[in-house]
Design a protein around this motif. Structure first.
Motif, short mmCIF file in Angstrom:
data_model
loop_
_atom_site.label_atom_id
_atom_site.label_comp_id
_atom_site.label_asym_id
_atom_site.label_seq_id
_atom_site.Cartn_x
_atom_site.Cartn_y
_atom_site.Cartn_z
N PHE A 493 0.94 -1.13 -0.15
CA PHE A 493 -0.08 0.08 0.08
C PHE A 493 0.83 1.19 0.02
CE2 PHE A 493 -2.96 -3.21 1.15
CZ PHE A 493 -4.19 -2.62 0.83
N LEU A 494 2.11 1.12 0.27
CA LEU A 494 2.95 2.35 0.41
C LEU A 494 3.67 2.52 -0.82
CD1 LEU A 494 4.04 1.86 4.28
CD2 LEU A 494 2.65 3.57 3.45
N ASP A 495 4.48 1.31 -1.20
CA ASP A 495 5.36 1.51 -2.28
C ASP A 495 5.15 0.12 -3.11
OD1 ASP A 495 7.57 1.48 -3.98
OD2 ASP A 495 8.77 2.95 -2.48
N ALA A 496 4.47 0.05 -3.98
CA ALA A 496 4.13 -1.15 -4.57
C ALA A 496 5.39 -1.93 -5.52
CB ALA A 496 2.83 -1.29 -5.64
N ARG A 497 6.20 -0.92 -5.88
CA ARG A 497 7.43 -1.46 -6.56
C ARG A 497 8.48 -2.14 -5.58
NH1 ARG A 497 7.64 2.55 -9.70
NH2 ARG A 497 6.87 1.35 -11.54
#
Length: 535
Positions: A493-497
């Motif tokens: 949810f914060l940084d998918a990559r």
């Protein structure tokens, strides 16, 4: 009652064995979101025998996709719904007290670009303070232009007149759900994720249990219960339709849907776009909704929308116009406008808004945000609607309805208003905590267990260790890579990559712990969805 959280029987084989062995429960709950978990905890702490089944993971749906706010509802105040606001403000205080490792006060600033906005909204927020009374988190303040920019350095300075600062709360929704599950288990409830309620069992025309299906193996297990509670959120109508079909012989009309799904889109960007521990709130955007820019776990959440949706996808996609709307509105209020290439993650939740039975319209903005409890002729109890902030009050209401309808017998009063959730520590004691923004973990006093687990000194990424993955599998019901990186940690949810780069290592650890397929290909597809913008 178990007293050591490490001894909680969260291994899959143990859970399913317990499910097969029990002959009868007082209450069987369908749905492992905020509402179902709240009901499970309330019921088990009153001495009832409780089982809860969830077809996917706990908080897989709406309950992990909130705007992360514990709030009374400023816009409900504007709508004149004083009773809802007063209840939510009371529950806000209760949650912040019972789970200080998961919920904290948060200041908001409402910037004013018209001369009348500061006094107009300020008066309303002073009323918000008055309704909160002693439960208030801080006094509303009228701010000049310089003070507004000091609080929100990235607010658009052009034509800024001033602002209003007020207080609400913030929390980690999926982590709260897992904590509710563990707390309920600590008191003796049986909770099983990845276990679907495939059908209802009847006796003499009354609901008497569930046919449960282990979604990992397809094995079916009959669970008998005096009361069945349908708390499947936006999906409650599926079980209601089964109940209606089973009783269609009495000549009644088909069961009418009670939920009108509304889609809320959230966009996550880097902290630099807000550069503050204070949230920005716009009370009325071009479509009449509130816009938030909220600091959360080292990032900023922008949202949200309110769009009717007619399908019930587990992973709904954002509409292009929703993304465009959030970015264009954010550009009006932020000094530096986020672009599509700045998005770190984009996720969508479906709100279970309660639809009047004579309403076939599509205007979800006008539908009730309050919860509704219905009991069918066969005794199936359905609860839906509401919001995370009031989950505990909703649970009390559901159980009172069950008592009133004589579906359960329970003389004990609810105790959850003063019940510390697991990790909060002893009453009156400051909790020991590990709260790591990069990974989105909040363990509270349970953090000490991580220090003695294998991999405690092996960092996968700042904020996530190998021990945390093992802990999720052993102590927090995690089965898949998604469970770990979306809900036990909040990295997806914060940084998918970034979450995608960790998937292979997390999958290997999970396979060691569970012996099961950790569903890594499905997670890679999900990563792409959380990064992909609608054309």
């Amino acid at each position: 009652m178990t007293t050591n959280a490490q001894a909680l029987p969260t291994r899959r084989a143990d859970l399913l064995e317990r499910l097969r062995d029990c002959t009868r429960y007082d209450i069987a709950i369908v749905g492992g979101g905020a509402t179902g978990l709240g009901v499970a905890l309330d019921a088990v702490t009153r001495g009832l025998k409780v089982v809860l089944v969830e077809s996917h993971d706990f908080a897989k749906g709406t309950s992990s996709r909130a705007t992360k706010l514990v709030h009374g509802g400023v816009r409900y105040l504007a709508q004149g719904n004083i009773a809802l606001v007063r209840e939510a403000l009371h529950e806000r205080t209760t949650l912040l007290h019972n789970a200080p490792h998961l919920a904290q006060p948060l200041a908001f600033v409402m910037p004013s670009y018209q001369w009348w906005e500061t006094p107009f909204y300020g008066v309303g927020l002073k009323m918000y303070d008055a309704l909160a009374g002693k439960a208030g988190l801080g006094k509303t303040e009228f701010l000049g232009r310089d003070a507004t920019l000091a609080s929100l350095p990235q607010a658009n300075p052009a034509h800024l007149k001033g602002g209003v600062k007020y207080w609400d709360g913030q929390f980690n929704d999926a982590r709260l759900a897992i904590t509710l599950a563990k707390t309920a288990a600590l008191h003796g409830a049986l909770l099983v994720n990845y276990c679907k309620a495939a059908d209802l069992i009847y006796k003499d025309g009354k609901v008497a249990g569930l046919v449960c299906e282990d979604t990992e193996t397809g094995a079916q297990i009959e669970v008998h219960a005096g009361c069945v509670i349908n708390a499947a959120g936006v999906w409650v109508d599926e079980l209601r339709q089964k109940d209606g079909a089973a009783n269609a012989h009495d000549g009644r009309r088909p069961t009418k849907a009670m939920v009108a799904p509304s889609q809320g889109v959230h966009i996550v960007v880097d902290r630099e776009f807000l550069d503050s521990e204070v949230a920005l709130m716009v009370p009325k955007t071009a479509d009449g909704r509130v816009l938030f820019a909220v600091p959360w776990l080292g990032k900023v959440i922008l949202g949200t929308t309110d769009t009717p949706r007619h399908d019930l996808a587990r992973e709904p996609l954002p509409f292009k116009e929703e993304v465009d709307f959030i970015l264009s509105e954010a550009a009006r209020y932020l000094r530096r406008a986020p672009k599509k290439e700045d998005i770190r993650s984009i996720w969508v939740g479906l709100r279970p808004l309660v639809k009047p039975q004579d309403d076939d319209g599509d205007n979800t903005k006008g539908l009730s945000r309050e919860h509704t409890v219905l009991v069918s002729r066969s005794g199936l109890v359905t609860v839906t609607g509401g919001k995370w902030t009031t989950y505990r009050a909703m649970a009390e209401d559901v159980l009172q309805k069950c008592v009133d309808k004589r579906l359960i017998h329970c003389d004990k009063k609810p105790v959850t208003a003063h019940l510390n959730l697991l990790g909060a520590g002893l009453a009156g004691a400051a909790p020991v905590s590990i709260s790591l923004p990069a990974g989105g973990h909040s363990y509270g006093s349970e953090a000490v267990q991580l220090l003695v687990m294998p991999g405690a000194d092996v960092t996968l990424t700042p904020g996530l260790t190998e021990a945390m993955v093992r802990y999720a599998a052993r102590n927090e019901y995690a089965r898949t890579v998604e469970d770990v990186l979306a809900r036990r940690s909040r990295l997806l949810f914060l940084d998918a990559r970034l979450a995608g780069t960790l998937a292979t290592r997390v999958a290997a650890i999970l396979q060691e712990e569970t012996g099961q397929d950790p569903q890594i290909d499905a997670f890679f597809a999900l990563v792409q969805q959380y990064l992909e913008l609608p054309a």
